[in-house]
Design a protein around this motif. Structure first.
Motif, PDB file in Angstrom:
ATOM      1  N   LEU A 275       0.824  -1.200   0.000  1.00  0.00           N
ATOM      2  CA  LEU A 275       0.000   0.000   0.000  1.00  0.00           C
ATOM      3  C   LEU A 275       0.869   1.265   0.000  1.00  0.00           C
ATOM      4  O   LEU A 275       0.558   2.240  -0.683  1.00  0.00           O
ATOM      5  CB  LEU A 275      -0.917   0.002   1.222  1.00  0.00           C
ATOM      6  N   THR A 276       1.956   1.219   0.776  1.00  0.00           N
ATOM      7  CA  THR A 276       2.827   2.387   0.842  1.00  0.00           C
ATOM      8  C   THR A 276       3.437   2.693  -0.520  1.00  0.00           C
ATOM      9  O   THR A 276       3.497   3.853  -0.948  1.00  0.00           O
ATOM     10  CB  THR A 276       3.927   2.157   1.886  1.00  0.00           C
ATOM     11  N   LYS A 277       3.893   1.635  -1.220  1.00  0.00           N
ATOM     12  CA  LYS A 277       4.455   1.844  -2.556  1.00  0.00           C
ATOM     13  C   LYS A 277       3.390   2.359  -3.523  1.00  0.00           C
ATOM     14  O   LYS A 277       3.671   3.214  -4.370  1.00  0.00           O
ATOM     15  CB  LYS A 277       5.052   0.537  -3.076  1.00  0.00           C
ATOM     16  N   THR A 278       2.172   1.829  -3.381  1.00  0.00           N
ATOM     17  CA  THR A 278       1.088   2.288  -4.255  1.00  0.00           C
ATOM     18  C   THR A 278       0.740   3.741  -3.960  1.00  0.00           C
ATOM     19  O   THR A 278       0.567   4.563  -4.873  1.00  0.00           O
ATOM     20  CB  THR A 278      -0.146   1.403  -4.071  1.00  0.00           C
ATOM     21  N   PHE A 279       0.635   4.075  -2.666  1.00  0.00           N
ATOM     22  CA  PHE A 279       0.305   5.440  -2.288  1.00  0.00           C
ATOM     23  C   PHE A 279       1.397   6.418  -2.714  1.00  0.00           C
ATOM     24  O   PHE A 279       1.113   7.572  -3.011  1.00  0.00           O
ATOM     25  CB  PHE A 279       0.090   5.542  -0.771  1.00  0.00           C
ATOM     26  N   ALA A 280       2.661   5.931  -2.728  1.00  0.00           N
ATOM     27  CA  ALA A 280       3.765   6.826  -3.096  1.00  0.00           C
ATOM     28  C   ALA A 280       3.655   7.275  -4.546  1.00  0.00           C
ATOM     29  O   ALA A 280       4.153   8.352  -4.899  1.00  0.00           O
ATOM     30  CB  ALA A 280       5.098   6.128  -2.853  1.00  0.00           C
ATOM     31  N   ASP A 281       3.030   6.472  -5.404  1.00  0.00           N
ATOM     32  CA  ASP A 281       2.905   6.815  -6.821  1.00  0.00           C
ATOM     33  C   ASP A 281       1.610   7.539  -7.144  1.00  0.00           C
ATOM     34  O   ASP A 281       1.414   7.947  -8.293  1.00  0.00           O
ATOM     35  CB  ASP A 281       2.999   5.534  -7.674  1.00  0.00           C
ATOM     36  N   LEU A 282       0.733   7.698  -6.166  1.00  0.00           N
ATOM     37  CA  LEU A 282      -0.538   8.371  -6.430  1.00  0.00           C
ATOM     38  C   LEU A 282      -0.340   9.883  -6.533  1.00  0.00           C
ATOM     39  O   LEU A 282       0.401  10.467  -5.724  1.00  0.00           O
ATOM     40  CB  LEU A 282      -1.546   8.073  -5.318  1.00  0.00           C
ATOM     41  N   PRO A 283      -0.991  10.540  -7.503  1.00  0.00           N
ATOM     42  CA  PRO A 283      -0.924  12.009  -7.556  1.00  0.00           C
ATOM     43  C   PRO A 283      -1.853  12.669  -6.553  1.00  0.00           C
ATOM     44  O   PRO A 283      -1.833  13.886  -6.401  1.00  0.00           O
ATOM     45  CB  PRO A 283      -1.342  12.315  -8.993  1.00  0.00           C
ATOM     46  N   ILE A 284      -2.666  11.887  -5.875  1.00  0.00           N
ATOM     47  CA  ILE A 284      -3.625  12.416  -4.902  1.00  0.00           C
ATOM     48  C   ILE A 284      -3.003  12.326  -3.510  1.00  0.00           C
ATOM     49  O   ILE A 284      -2.463  11.287  -3.121  1.00  0.00           O
ATOM     50  CB  ILE A 284      -4.939  11.624  -4.952  1.00  0.00           C
ATOM     51  N   GLY A 285      -3.069  13.406  -2.754  1.00  0.00           N
ATOM     52  CA  GLY A 285      -2.546  13.413  -1.389  1.00  0.00           C
ATOM     53  C   GLY A 285      -3.451  12.634  -0.457  1.00  0.00           C
ATOM     54  O   GLY A 285      -4.681  12.790  -0.483  1.00  0.00           O
ATOM     55  N   LEU A 286      -2.844  11.783   0.389  1.00  0.00           N
ATOM     56  CA  LEU A 286      -3.589  10.912   1.299  1.00  0.00           C
ATOM     57  C   LEU A 286      -3.145  11.186   2.727  1.00  0.00           C
ATOM     58  O   LEU A 286      -1.947  11.214   3.025  1.00  0.00           O
ATOM     59  CB  LEU A 286      -3.366   9.443   0.945  1.00  0.00           C
ATOM     60  N   ALA A 287      -4.113  11.362   3.625  1.00  0.00           N
ATOM     61  CA  ALA A 287      -3.851  11.533   5.055  1.00  0.00           C
ATOM     62  C   ALA A 287      -4.880  10.725   5.832  1.00  0.00           C
ATOM     63  O   ALA A 287      -6.081  10.965   5.689  1.00  0.00           O
ATOM     64  CB  ALA A 287      -3.922  13.011   5.449  1.00  0.00           C
ATOM     65  N   ILE A 288      -4.392   9.752   6.629  1.00  0.00           N
ATOM     66  CA  ILE A 288      -5.273   8.879   7.417  1.00  0.00           C
ATOM     67  C   ILE A 288      -5.053   9.196   8.888  1.00  0.00           C
ATOM     68  O   ILE A 288      -3.918   9.144   9.386  1.00  0.00           O
ATOM     69  CB  ILE A 288      -4.995   7.391   7.127  1.00  0.00           C
ATOM     70  N   PHE A 289      -6.139   9.517   9.575  1.00  0.00           N
ATOM     71  CA  PHE A 289      -6.109   9.824  11.001  1.00  0.00           C
ATOM     72  C   PHE A 289      -6.820   8.706  11.762  1.00  0.00           C
ATOM     73  O   PHE A 289      -7.856   8.198  11.316  1.00  0.00           O
ATOM     74  CB  PHE A 289      -6.800  11.155  11.279  1.00  0.00           C
ATOM     75  N   ASP A 290      -6.251   8.304  12.914  1.00  0.00           N
ATOM     76  CA  ASP A 290      -6.846   7.227  13.702  1.00  0.00           C
ATOM     77  C   ASP A 290      -8.038   7.746  14.490  1.00  0.00           C
ATOM     78  O   ASP A 290      -8.470   8.894  14.332  1.00  0.00           O
ATOM     79  CB  ASP A 290      -5.793   6.592  14.618  1.00  0.00           C
ATOM     80  N   GLN A 291      -8.581   6.894  15.365  1.00  0.00           N
ATOM     81  CA  GLN A 291      -9.786   7.271  16.105  1.00  0.00           C
ATOM     82  C   GLN A 291      -9.532   8.409  17.098  1.00  0.00           C
ATOM     83  O   GLN A 291     -10.457   9.108  17.508  1.00  0.00           O
ATOM     84  CB  GLN A 291     -10.334   6.057  16.851  1.00  0.00           C
ATOM     85  N   ARG A 292      -8.268   8.611  17.477  1.00  0.00           N
ATOM     86  CA  ARG A 292      -7.923   9.756  18.333  1.00  0.00           C
ATOM     87  C   ARG A 292      -7.544  10.979  17.505  1.00  0.00           C
ATOM     88  O   ARG A 292      -7.073  11.978  18.048  1.00  0.00           O
ATOM     89  CB  ARG A 292      -6.768   9.377  19.262  1.00  0.00           C
ATOM     90  N   ARG A 293      -7.724  10.875  16.172  1.00  0.00           N
ATOM     91  CA  ARG A 293      -7.471  11.948  15.209  1.00  0.00           C
ATOM     92  C   ARG A 293      -6.002  12.360  15.190  1.00  0.00           C
ATOM     93  O   ARG A 293      -5.671  13.534  15.055  1.00  0.00           O
ATOM     94  CB  ARG A 293      -8.362  13.156  15.494  1.00  0.00           C
TER      95      ARG A 293
END
Length: 525
Positions: A275-293
């Motif tokens: 997933l990290t390698k896939t996300f690294a090639d995405l032109p879309i910015g991704l930010a995932i926050f946990d349940q404590r934000r």
């Protein structure tokens, strides 16, 4: 004579498993005054011949043994090596016995004692060299010598049954269980541990037992500790979760098989790496926050789009710290005031946490971002940042061109109607609406509206027939009486993409005198 049926076990030499059972019961010599009627029975029991626990070995091979001695060997473990089994039983109780027994031929006689202060039954070992490689070994409990032990037979049977059940359970468990002393010497192990140790060392085991797994490091102030350890055997690695429980100066170790957990964790790591390698090639910015934000995962595109420092993101900021930093960098829509902006961001977070939420941010720099919030399991939330500036520019340009084309068409004097091969009306201009009114959605409905306005006639029938041949290579033309008896000339022209255009042009500004004369003047198109 005892009224409750108690039996008397007299032993000058107390040995083996009987010593262990009696030690568990905590029963020692009971000096009672017995009435005259029962003294003869007690005397007969005490005078009965007592068998000591004696072993005869010749060069490490058992030659003979008394009944208590054979019973002890049967309870120690599987019948493989009698000398090894006996040394494994003696070793935890008298640690120096293994080394001392190697010098028996030179010393001739050994008298060893052990068990004090170790929580085990006190044991005395008397070894004598009989010559010609024969060794005579006697085991006894020095505290029980010349003592009569009184035990309830039913209690003893219950204890033996429970002891057998516990021994069977420990031998059948897939866990590796062992006990070690303060010097980290293994003083006891279950059958699963012994089998793994025998397979690893290709043969019978002696004292001391080999260590298979590393023990957990003790936690100061705690009696338990846990660690994961690997055991390699014949090129195959097995994983265990090792738990330690300290009791006095002894420590019990429990090793639970963890191969499935290790495989699952390895699979999860591989999946995350993918997933990290896939996300690294995405032109879309991704930010995932946990349940404590708190920020847990982001990709390089997020840094490029938001211009946030990598050090700030790797510090796992909270969601509102993340948004505040975006505001400082002017990467969010300019708010009227800070309070309303905070409320808007809170609404964004709650909307993203409860369902799919999309916003379009028009930034002060002229760029346009699409921000998408999606809920994740366990209360987590993910935000996607996409630069749609080019898309919005193209959309605006297309809308401007479309509006310009519509304006140009509405400025023409000719009435225009465009339709496709399926009879769907695509567009009509202002001049068409001035003559025929608001257009219909289909060509069939349009012809019906014409007929309602001007009535049926040969000219309208000729136009209907021409519309049926609208997609031929050559244009068609003709004339007809329109609303208000105005003479309209029409031209039908095929267009690209299976489309056709019908154009109406006024031929005479004044109404014609009659329809009959009009039909004769128009003729056949």
């Amino acid at each position: 004579m005892f009224a409750d049926g108690a039996m008397v076990l007299g032993a000058a030499v107390l040995c083996g498993s009987a010593s262990v059972v009696l030690g568990v019961l905590g029963v020692r010599l009971i000096d009672r005054r017995i009435s005259g009627g029962g003294r003869s029975g007690m005397s007969a029991s005490l005078d009965a011949p007592i068998q000591p626990m004696v072993f005869l070995f010749r060069d490490g091979t058992l030659v003979d043994a008394t009944a208590p001695a054979r019973a002890l060997l049967d309870r120690i473990g599987p019948p493989d090596d009698d000398w090894g089994r006996l040394m494994r039983w003696i070793g935890p109780r008298i640690p120096e016995a293994g080394e001392q027994m190697q010098q028996l031929a030179r010393l001739g006689r050994l008298d060893l004692r052990g068990g004090e202060g170790q929580g085990a039954a006190t044991l005395r070992l008397l070894a004598e060299d009989m010559g010609e490689g024969v060794a005579r070994i006697t085991l006894c409990d020095p505290q029980a010598e010349h003592a009569g032990i009184v035990v309830d037979s039913m209690s003893l049977q219950a204890m033996e049954e429970e002891l057998g059940l516990l021994r069977t359970a420990l031998d059948q468990t897939p866990m590796l269980i062992w006990r070690q002393d303060a010097q980290d010497r293994i003083t006891w192990a279950n059958a699963a541990y012994l089998r793994r140790a025998e397979n690893r060392h290709h043969g019978a085991l002696g004292w001391t037992l080999p260590r298979l797994l590393e023990s957990p490091r003790p936690v100061p102030g705690a009696g338990t500790a846990t660690r994961r350890a690997a055991l390699e055997e014949h090129g195959q690695v097995s994983w265990y979760d090792v738990h330690s429980h300290r009791t006095g100066d002894q420590t019990m170790m429990f090793a639970l098989p963890a191969d499935a957990a290790v495989r699952a964790e390895r699979s999860m790591r591989d999946f995350l790496q993918t997933l990290t390698k896939t996300f690294a090639d995405l032109p879309i910015g991704l930010a995932i926050f946990d349940q404590r934000r708190n920020l847990q995962l982001f990709n390089p595109a997020l840094i490029d789009l938001t211009r946030l420092p990598a050090g700030f993101l790797t510090a796992r900021p909270t969601l509102f710290d993340f948004l505040d930093q975006l505001r400082e960098l002017r990467m969010v829509p300019e708010p009227k005031d800070y309070r309303s902006w905070r409320q808007h961001m809170a609404n964004l977070e709650s909307a993203a946490a409860t369902g799919h939420h999309v916003e379009t941010w028009s930034l002060p720099s002229g760029q346009t971002y699409r921000v998408t919030g999606r809920p994740h399991p366990d209360g987590a939330v993910a935000f996607l940042f996409e630069n749609i500036t080019k898309e919005m520019t193209l959309t605006r340009k297309f809308r401007a061109d479309l509006l310009l084309g519509t304006t140009v068409l509405d400025g023409l004097e000719d009435a225009l109607l465009v339709f496709d091969s399926h009879g769907q009306i695509i567009l009509h201009n202002e001049a068409y609406r001035a003559i025929w009114g608001e257009g219909e959605e289909t060509l069939c409905a349009t012809i019906s509206a014409w007929e309602a306005r001007i009535g049926a006639g040969p000219a309208l029938a000729a136009l209907r027939d021409a519309l049926g041949r609208a997609f031929e290579d050559r244009p068609l033309s003709g004339a007809m009486a329109g609303p208000g008896d105005r003479l309209l000339g029409w031209t039908l022209t095929p267009l690209s993409g299976d489309r056709a255009m019908l154009r109406f042009r006024a031929v005479a500004a004044q109404p014609v005198p009659g329809r009959a004369e009009l039909f004769e003047a128009v003729g056949d198109y």
